[in-house]
Motif scaffolding. Structure first.
Motif, PDB file in Angstrom:
ATOM      1  N   MET A   1       0.841  -1.192   0.000  1.00  0.00           N
ATOM      2  CA  MET A   1       0.000   0.000   0.000  1.00  0.00           C
ATOM      3  C   MET A   1       0.875   1.240   0.000  1.00  0.00           C
ATOM      4  O   MET A   1       1.790   1.360   0.811  1.00  0.00           O
ATOM      5  CB  MET A   1      -0.913   0.006   1.238  1.00  0.00           C
ATOM      6  CG  MET A   1      -1.952   1.122   1.226  1.00  0.00           C
ATOM      7  SD  MET A   1      -2.905   1.204   2.773  1.00  0.00           S
ATOM      8  CE  MET A   1      -3.599  -0.437   2.864  1.00  0.00           C
ATOM      9  N   THR A   2       0.592   2.176  -0.911  1.00  0.00           N
ATOM     10  CA  THR A   2       1.349   3.420  -0.958  1.00  0.00           C
ATOM     11  C   THR A   2       0.913   4.349   0.176  1.00  0.00           C
ATOM     12  O   THR A   2      -0.156   4.164   0.774  1.00  0.00           O
ATOM     13  CB  THR A   2       1.132   4.132  -2.295  1.00  0.00           C
ATOM     14  OG1 THR A   2      -0.254   4.506  -2.403  1.00  0.00           O
ATOM     15  CG2 THR A   2       1.512   3.227  -3.470  1.00  0.00           C
ATOM     16  N   HIS A   3       1.735   5.366   0.435  1.00  0.00           N
ATOM     17  CA  HIS A   3       1.416   6.311   1.502  1.00  0.00           C
ATOM     18  C   HIS A   3       0.112   7.047   1.205  1.00  0.00           C
ATOM     19  O   HIS A   3      -0.741   7.216   2.087  1.00  0.00           O
ATOM     20  CB  HIS A   3       2.576   7.297   1.661  1.00  0.00           C
ATOM     21  CG  HIS A   3       2.372   8.284   2.779  1.00  0.00           C
ATOM     22  ND1 HIS A   3       1.698   9.470   2.606  1.00  0.00           N
ATOM     23  CD2 HIS A   3       2.747   8.234   4.094  1.00  0.00           C
ATOM     24  CE1 HIS A   3       1.668  10.127   3.758  1.00  0.00           C
ATOM     25  NE2 HIS A   3       2.290   9.398   4.666  1.00  0.00           N
ATOM     26  N   GLY A   4      -0.059   7.484  -0.032  1.00  0.00           N
ATOM     27  CA  GLY A   4      -1.273   8.212  -0.394  1.00  0.00           C
ATOM     28  C   GLY A   4      -2.528   7.369  -0.216  1.00  0.00           C
ATOM     29  O   GLY A   4      -3.562   7.852   0.266  1.00  0.00           O
ATOM     30  N   ARG A   5      -2.449   6.107  -0.611  1.00  0.00           N
ATOM     31  CA  ARG A   5      -3.608   5.223  -0.449  1.00  0.00           C
ATOM     32  C   ARG A   5      -3.895   4.954   1.024  1.00  0.00           C
ATOM     33  O   ARG A   5      -5.051   4.825   1.425  1.00  0.00           O
ATOM     34  CB  ARG A   5      -3.368   3.915  -1.193  1.00  0.00           C
ATOM     35  CG  ARG A   5      -3.425   4.054  -2.710  1.00  0.00           C
ATOM     36  CD  ARG A   5      -3.192   2.727  -3.395  1.00  0.00           C
ATOM     37  NE  ARG A   5      -3.277   2.870  -4.851  1.00  0.00           N
ATOM     38  CZ  ARG A   5      -3.074   1.881  -5.709  1.00  0.00           C
ATOM     39  NH1 ARG A   5      -2.756   0.668  -5.265  1.00  0.00           N
ATOM     40  NH2 ARG A   5      -3.176   2.094  -7.006  1.00  0.00           N
ATOM     41  N   ALA A   6      -2.832   4.856   1.818  1.00  0.00           N
ATOM     42  CA  ALA A   6      -3.027   4.633   3.256  1.00  0.00           C
ATOM     43  C   ALA A   6      -3.723   5.831   3.894  1.00  0.00           C
ATOM     44  O   ALA A   6      -4.600   5.667   4.748  1.00  0.00           O
ATOM     45  CB  ALA A   6      -1.679   4.373   3.927  1.00  0.00           C
ATOM     46  N   VAL A   7      -3.350   7.038   3.479  1.00  0.00           N
ATOM     47  CA  VAL A   7      -3.995   8.248   3.998  1.00  0.00           C
ATOM     48  C   VAL A   7      -5.476   8.253   3.611  1.00  0.00           C
ATOM     49  O   VAL A   7      -6.358   8.499   4.442  1.00  0.00           O
ATOM     50  CB  VAL A   7      -3.298   9.521   3.476  1.00  0.00           C
ATOM     51  CG1 VAL A   7      -4.124  10.768   3.814  1.00  0.00           C
ATOM     52  CG2 VAL A   7      -1.900   9.641   4.071  1.00  0.00           C
ATOM     53  N   ALA A   8      -5.752   7.976   2.332  1.00  0.00           N
ATOM     54  CA  ALA A   8      -7.140   7.962   1.863  1.00  0.00           C
ATOM     55  C   ALA A   8      -7.955   6.896   2.586  1.00  0.00           C
ATOM     56  O   ALA A   8      -9.111   7.133   2.979  1.00  0.00           O
ATOM     57  CB  ALA A   8      -7.168   7.724   0.352  1.00  0.00           C
ATOM     58  N   LEU A   9      -7.352   5.730   2.787  1.00  0.00           N
ATOM     59  CA  LEU A   9      -8.056   4.650   3.471  1.00  0.00           C
ATOM     60  C   LEU A   9      -8.322   5.008   4.924  1.00  0.00           C
ATOM     61  O   LEU A   9      -9.385   4.699   5.472  1.00  0.00           O
ATOM     62  CB  LEU A   9      -7.248   3.357   3.376  1.00  0.00           C
ATOM     63  CG  LEU A   9      -7.911   2.094   3.949  1.00  0.00           C
ATOM     64  CD1 LEU A   9      -9.239   1.825   3.271  1.00  0.00           C
ATOM     65  CD2 LEU A   9      -6.970   0.897   3.780  1.00  0.00           C
ATOM     66  N   MET A  10      -7.369   5.689   5.568  1.00  0.00           N
ATOM     67  CA  MET A  10      -7.559   6.084   6.960  1.00  0.00           C
ATOM     68  C   MET A  10      -8.686   7.101   7.100  1.00  0.00           C
ATOM     69  O   MET A  10      -9.417   7.099   8.096  1.00  0.00           O
ATOM     70  CB  MET A  10      -6.247   6.654   7.518  1.00  0.00           C
ATOM     71  CG  MET A  10      -6.237   6.807   9.030  1.00  0.00           C
ATOM     72  SD  MET A  10      -6.370   5.221   9.894  1.00  0.00           S
ATOM     73  CE  MET A  10      -6.932   5.762  11.502  1.00  0.00           C
ATOM     74  N   VAL A  11      -8.843   7.962   6.105  1.00  0.00           N
ATOM     75  CA  VAL A  11      -9.965   8.905   6.109  1.00  0.00           C
ATOM     76  C   VAL A  11     -11.292   8.144   6.029  1.00  0.00           C
ATOM     77  O   VAL A  11     -12.257   8.455   6.743  1.00  0.00           O
ATOM     78  CB  VAL A  11      -9.844   9.911   4.943  1.00  0.00           C
ATOM     79  CG1 VAL A  11     -11.101  10.768   4.838  1.00  0.00           C
ATOM     80  CG2 VAL A  11      -8.627  10.804   5.125  1.00  0.00           C
ATOM     81  N   VAL A  12     -11.336   7.125   5.171  1.00  0.00           N
ATOM     82  CA  VAL A  12     -12.536   6.289   5.068  1.00  0.00           C
ATOM     83  C   VAL A  12     -12.803   5.579   6.394  1.00  0.00           C
ATOM     84  O   VAL A  12     -13.950   5.466   6.841  1.00  0.00           O
ATOM     85  CB  VAL A  12     -12.387   5.267   3.918  1.00  0.00           C
ATOM     86  CG1 VAL A  12     -13.567   4.291   3.913  1.00  0.00           C
ATOM     87  CG2 VAL A  12     -12.285   5.980   2.586  1.00  0.00           C
ATOM     88  N   VAL A  13     -11.749   5.107   7.037  1.00  0.00           N
ATOM     89  CA  VAL A  13     -11.883   4.423   8.332  1.00  0.00           C
ATOM     90  C   VAL A  13     -12.521   5.354   9.362  1.00  0.00           C
ATOM     91  O   VAL A  13     -13.442   4.965  10.091  1.00  0.00           O
ATOM     92  CB  VAL A  13     -10.509   3.926   8.826  1.00  0.00           C
ATOM     93  CG1 VAL A  13     -10.563   3.541  10.307  1.00  0.00           C
ATOM     94  CG2 VAL A  13     -10.047   2.730   8.001  1.00  0.00           C
ATOM     95  N   THR A  14     -12.037   6.590   9.452  1.00  0.00           N
ATOM     96  CA  THR A  14     -12.597   7.535  10.431  1.00  0.00           C
ATOM     97  C   THR A  14     -14.060   7.841  10.121  1.00  0.00           C
ATOM     98  O   THR A  14     -14.867   8.030  11.032  1.00  0.00           O
ATOM     99  CB  THR A  14     -11.787   8.840  10.466  1.00  0.00           C
ATOM    100  OG1 THR A  14     -11.795   9.450   9.171  1.00  0.00           O
ATOM    101  CG2 THR A  14     -10.349   8.580  10.884  1.00  0.00           C
TER     102      THR A  14
END
Length: 298
Positions: A1-14
């Motif tokens: 997982m790239t850093h950008g995708r991890a950030v986007a996924l974490m936003v979805v998680v919240t």
């Protein structure tokens, strides 16, 4: 997982985490511990299926050999699961989420006391400002019914702090604690000790469908996704992104359940969130200036 995708996924998680308040307000008959019981039960069922498909049966074997740290961590998770949902049935979503937001600062303070982690001056300042925000909220609520719910919500950041401290102590001794099985242990414990308190059941089919959705999509799936994101993102990034839950949760409850936050909660919440944002931002800058330095907690 790239850093950008991890950030986007974490936003979805919240965003998934933040749905608890607005969904709870749509319940018709389920109340208090029954709400917690059904959500925890559906979380257990979802995690068993997901973990078996993702990591195979070996994950359940690791639970048997996880040692005391895993079970203490699971106990902390169970307190978090239970206190969060019970608090939501007793006070406003905004009260609960703002109180939970002090978790990182509680963690820093407990780690300083228990395992002697060094705290930078900025974190002491953040603790003082956030404490003033919580004191303002509590002071304005004193003598009101929402005060009890806010105190129950305070159990969540306390459990977070002890959970992190136990995990860090175990890792310092060379024992890696697998947090995903610990989440499952927490859901099982929460289910077991809320069952007698939830009886007799009052939830109808409408309530059960909503609570099943919370168990699967608000807790089980986002918890696993958050663990995946934590392997890519740095701790300060996760802490900053996790603050979105407070904003999303208050906004959803406001828009979806007409739950307008009290002015004292908005004022106290602004102090808490502001203190956390400044603390994590200054910490991130310090680590970028000195990339070889091992960062202190918070």
């Amino acid at each position: 997982m790239t850093h950008g995708r991890a950030v986007a996924l974490m936003v979805v998680v919240t965003l998934m985490w933040s749905t608890a308040g607005v969904v709870t307000r749509q319940l018709e008959q389920a109340r208090s511990f029954e709400v917690t019981f059904w959500r925890s039960l559906f979380t257990v069922l979802a995690l068993v299926v997901i973990l078996a498909a993702w990591q195979g049966r070996a994950v359940f074997g690791r639970m048997r050999h996880g040692g005391p740290a895993l079970w203490i961590s699971g106990l902390c998770w169970s307190v978090m699961f239970t206190a969060f949902m019970v608090a939501l049935t007793m006070t406003s979503t905004a009260n609960v989420l703002v109180t939970m937001a002090v978790g990182p600062l509680f963690t820093a303070l407990v780690a300083r006391i228990v395992i002697r982690h060094r705290l930078p001056v900025r974190t002491w300042g953040a603790i003082a400002v956030a404490g003033a925000g919580i004191a303002w909220m509590y002071g304005r609520q004193f003598g009101q019914g929402s005060m009890t719910g806010t105190l129950v919500a305070l159990c969540v950041p306390v459990a977070v702090a002890f959970n992190w401290t136990v995990t860090q102590q175990a890792q310092a001794r060379g024992k890696d604690v697998d947090l995903i099985p610990a989440v499952l242990v927490g859901a099982v414990l929460s289910t077991l000790y809320t069952f007698p308190l939830a009886w007799p059941f009052q939830a109808n089919s409408h309530d059960l469908s909503l609570l099943a959705g919370l168990g699967v999509f608000q807790l089980a799936i986002p918890c696993i996704l958050a663990m995946m994101c934590a392997r890519v993102l740095k701790a300060p990034e996760v802490a900053l992104l996790a603050l979105l839950e407070v904003i999303f949760g208050i906004a959803l409850a406001w828009l979806g359940a007409n739950e307008v936050p009290a002015p004292s909660v908005l004022a106290g919440g602004a102090l808490v969130i502001g203190a956390l944002l400044v603390n994590e931002w200054l910490g991130l800058r310090a680590r970028r200036r000195q990339p070889g330095l091992v960062p202190p907690i918070a």
